[in-house]
Write a protein that holds these residues in place. Structure first.
Motif, PDB file in Angstrom:
ATOM      1  N   ALA A   1      41.672  43.407  40.715  1.00 14.55           N
ATOM      2  CA  ALA A   1      40.277  42.967  40.824  1.00 14.55           C
ATOM      3  C   ALA A   1      39.961  41.915  39.758  1.00 14.55           C
ATOM      4  N   ASP A   2      40.428  42.136  38.540  1.00 18.12           N
ATOM      5  CA  ASP A   2      40.167  41.189  37.451  1.00 18.12           C
ATOM      6  C   ASP A   2      40.788  39.828  37.727  1.00 18.12           C
ATOM      7  N   ILE A   3      42.025  39.834  38.186  1.00 14.80           N
ATOM      8  CA  ILE A   3      42.704  38.552  38.373  1.00 14.80           C
ATOM      9  C   ILE A   3      42.098  37.787  39.551  1.00 14.80           C
ATOM     10  N   LEU A   4      41.668  38.496  40.602  1.00 15.49           N
ATOM     11  CA  LEU A   4      40.993  37.825  41.712  1.00 15.49           C
ATOM     12  C   LEU A   4      39.646  37.272  41.265  1.00 15.49           C
ATOM     13  N   TYR A   5      38.946  38.026  40.421  1.00 15.42           N
ATOM     14  CA  TYR A   5      37.664  37.562  39.892  1.00 15.42           C
ATOM     15  C   TYR A   5      37.855  36.283  39.078  1.00 15.42           C
ATOM     16  N   LEU A   6      38.826  36.282  38.187  1.00 12.29           N
ATOM     17  CA  LEU A   6      39.078  35.106  37.357  1.00 12.29           C
ATOM     18  C   LEU A   6      39.515  33.905  38.193  1.00 12.29           C
ATOM     19  N   LYS A   7      40.361  34.142  39.181  1.00 11.30           N
ATOM     20  CA  LYS A   7      40.904  33.035  39.988  1.00 11.30           C
ATOM     21  C   LYS A   7      39.887  32.523  41.003  1.00 11.30           C
ATOM     22  N   CYS A   8      39.269  33.428  41.745  1.00 11.52           N
ATOM     23  CA  CYS A   8      38.411  33.015  42.865  1.00 11.52           C
ATOM     24  C   CYS A   8      36.955  32.792  42.459  1.00 11.52           C
ATOM     25  N   ALA A   9      36.389  33.724  41.740  1.00  8.86           N
ATOM     26  CA  ALA A   9      34.967  33.610  41.395  1.00  8.86           C
ATOM     27  C   ALA A   9      34.735  32.626  40.254  1.00  8.86           C
TER      28      ALA A   9
ATOM     29  N   TYR B   1      39.371  29.783  37.453  1.00  9.13           N
ATOM     30  CA  TYR B   1      40.273  29.506  36.347  1.00  9.13           C
ATOM     31  C   TYR B   1      41.660  29.184  36.884  1.00  9.13           C
ATOM     32  N   SER B   2      42.368  28.335  36.174  1.00 11.41           N
ATOM     33  CA  SER B   2      43.751  28.011  36.532  1.00 11.41           C
ATOM     34  C   SER B   2      44.657  29.159  36.090  1.00 11.41           C
ATOM     35  N   ASN B   3      45.888  29.137  36.568  1.00 19.67           N
ATOM     36  CA  ASN B   3      46.844  30.173  36.169  1.00 19.67           C
ATOM     37  C   ASN B   3      47.089  30.136  34.662  1.00 19.67           C
ATOM     38  N   ASP B   4      47.128  28.931  34.080  1.00 15.88           N
ATOM     39  CA  ASP B   4      47.319  28.821  32.631  1.00 15.88           C
ATOM     40  C   ASP B   4      46.159  29.462  31.868  1.00 15.88           C
ATOM     41  N   GLU B   5      44.929  29.227  32.334  1.00 15.73           N
ATOM     42  CA  GLU B   5      43.766  29.807  31.667  1.00 15.73           C
ATOM     43  C   GLU B   5      43.766  31.328  31.807  1.00 15.73           C
ATOM     44  N   ILE B   6      44.136  31.805  32.983  1.00 13.88           N
ATOM     45  CA  ILE B   6      44.209  33.256  33.209  1.00 13.88           C
ATOM     46  C   ILE B   6      45.280  33.862  32.304  1.00 13.88           C
ATOM     47  N   GLN B   7      46.397  33.166  32.153  1.00 13.68           N
ATOM     48  CA  GLN B   7      47.472  33.636  31.279  1.00 13.68           C
ATOM     49  C   GLN B   7      46.953  33.816  29.858  1.00 13.68           C
ATOM     50  N   GLN B   8      46.196  32.860  29.355  1.00 10.93           N
ATOM     51  CA  GLN B   8      45.653  32.949  27.997  1.00 10.93           C
ATOM     52  C   GLN B   8      44.628  34.064  27.878  1.00 10.93           C
ATOM     53  N   ILE B   9      43.744  34.181  28.851  1.00  7.10           N
ATOM     54  CA  ILE B   9      42.672  35.178  28.791  1.00  7.10           C
ATOM     55  C   ILE B   9      43.234  36.595  28.832  1.00  7.10           C
ATOM     56  N   LEU B  10      44.173  36.837  29.743  1.00 13.98           N
ATOM     57  CA  LEU B  10      44.722  38.182  29.912  1.00 13.98           C
ATOM     58  C   LEU B  10      45.892  38.472  28.984  1.00 13.98           C
ATOM     59  N   GLY B  11      46.459  37.435  28.382  1.00 15.19           N
ATOM     60  CA  GLY B  11      47.581  37.640  27.476  1.00 15.19           C
ATOM     61  C   GLY B  11      48.845  38.087  28.188  1.00 15.19           C
ATOM     62  N   ILE B  12      49.096  37.514  29.377  1.00 16.92           N
ATOM     63  CA  ILE B  12      50.276  37.860  30.152  1.00 16.92           C
ATOM     64  C   ILE B  12      51.063  36.586  30.446  1.00 16.92           C
TER      65      ILE B  12
ATOM     66  N   VAL C   1      51.103  36.397  36.008  1.00 25.17           N
ATOM     67  CA  VAL C   1      49.876  35.930  36.661  1.00 25.17           C
ATOM     68  C   VAL C   1      50.134  35.708  38.145  1.00 25.17           C
ATOM     69  N   LYS C   2      51.214  34.986  38.462  1.00 26.92           N
ATOM     70  CA  LYS C   2      51.539  34.688  39.857  1.00 26.92           C
ATOM     71  C   LYS C   2      51.807  35.969  40.647  1.00 26.92           C
ATOM     72  N   MET C   3      52.537  36.899  40.027  1.00 29.55           N
ATOM     73  CA  MET C   3      52.869  38.148  40.715  1.00 29.55           C
ATOM     74  C   MET C   3      51.613  38.983  40.972  1.00 29.55           C
ATOM     75  N   ARG C   4      50.745  39.077  39.959  1.00 23.90           N
ATOM     76  CA  ARG C   4      49.505  39.841  40.144  1.00 23.90           C
ATOM     77  C   ARG C   4      48.625  39.215  41.214  1.00 23.90           C
ATOM     78  N   LEU C   5      48.533  37.892  41.227  1.00 27.36           N
ATOM     79  CA  LEU C   5      47.737  37.225  42.266  1.00 27.36           C
ATOM     80  C   LEU C   5      48.311  37.512  43.647  1.00 27.36           C
ATOM     81  N   TYR C   6      49.619  37.424  43.783  1.00 26.95           N
ATOM     82  CA  TYR C   6      50.270  37.711  45.056  1.00 26.95           C
ATOM     83  C   TYR C   6      49.985  39.150  45.494  1.00 26.95           C
TER      84      TYR C   6
END
Length: 187
Positions: free
Chosen positions: A132-140, A143-154, A159-164
């Protein structure tokens, strides 16, 4: 925390950071405390989260409180969970603790676009928090995958696997609901 604020060179950014801290410190401490169950660990999680927030200060909009609060909640929750995992390598965290109870969506004959979006949002809230968090960050929040990587610390691959997996889980949930609606209509 005083020293952390002093590390921010720009006075405008320092004021923004101070306002974020004053506005959301209680919320951050509450969320971290709910996960870690120890006040000193919760304070550590808030401090670590705030350092992540300072690194991404430009992404926070003080005018959009809902978006800002959502992002802060995600950061502190993930930081707290990471700390908990580090403390308890052999223990697992029950998924039920992080799932929100949501009411089932009633069957609607004609679904408008707004209703469909709300229904999808409710389905997302039923997903695992990581998804839910990664979909919120990506879709709502777009954020780019790089930004999500920094925010979540992964990692980028994570990031790609969780989005998939999140998209796949959401599609499966929507298909199951559709099958349930079709079965209810044929009875």
């Amino acid at each position: 925390m005083f020293f952390v604020f002093m590390a921010v060179e720009n006075e405008k950014d320092r004021d923004k950071a101070t306002e974020l801290f004053n506005r959301y410190y209680g919320t951050m401490l509450y969320i971290a405390g709910g996960i870690l169950h120890e006040p000193h660990l919760a304070e550590d999680a808030v401090s670590l989260s705030f350092i992540k927030i300072l690194k991404n200060l430009d992404k926070f909009d003080m005018n959009d409180c809902t978006r800002t609060r959502g992002l802060i909640v995600i950061i502190v929750r993930n930081t707290s969970i990471d700390m908990l995992r580090g403390l308890n390598h052999n223990q697992t965290i029950p998924l039920e603790e992080y799932m929100e109870d949501t009411a089932d969506e009633p069957v609607i004959d004609q679904i408008t676009i707004a209703d469909a979006c709300e229904h999808i949002t409710q389905c997302i809230s039923k997903l695992n928090k990581q998804y839910a968090d990664i979909l919120y960050l990506k879709c709502a929040m777009n954020y780019s995958n790089d930004e999500i990587q920094q925010i979540l610390g992964i990692s980028q691959n994570n990031v790609k696997m969780r989005l998939y997996r999140a998209r796949k889980a959401l599609k499966e949930m929507l298909r199951e609901e559709e099958k349930g609606y079709e079965q209810a209509e044929t009875k």
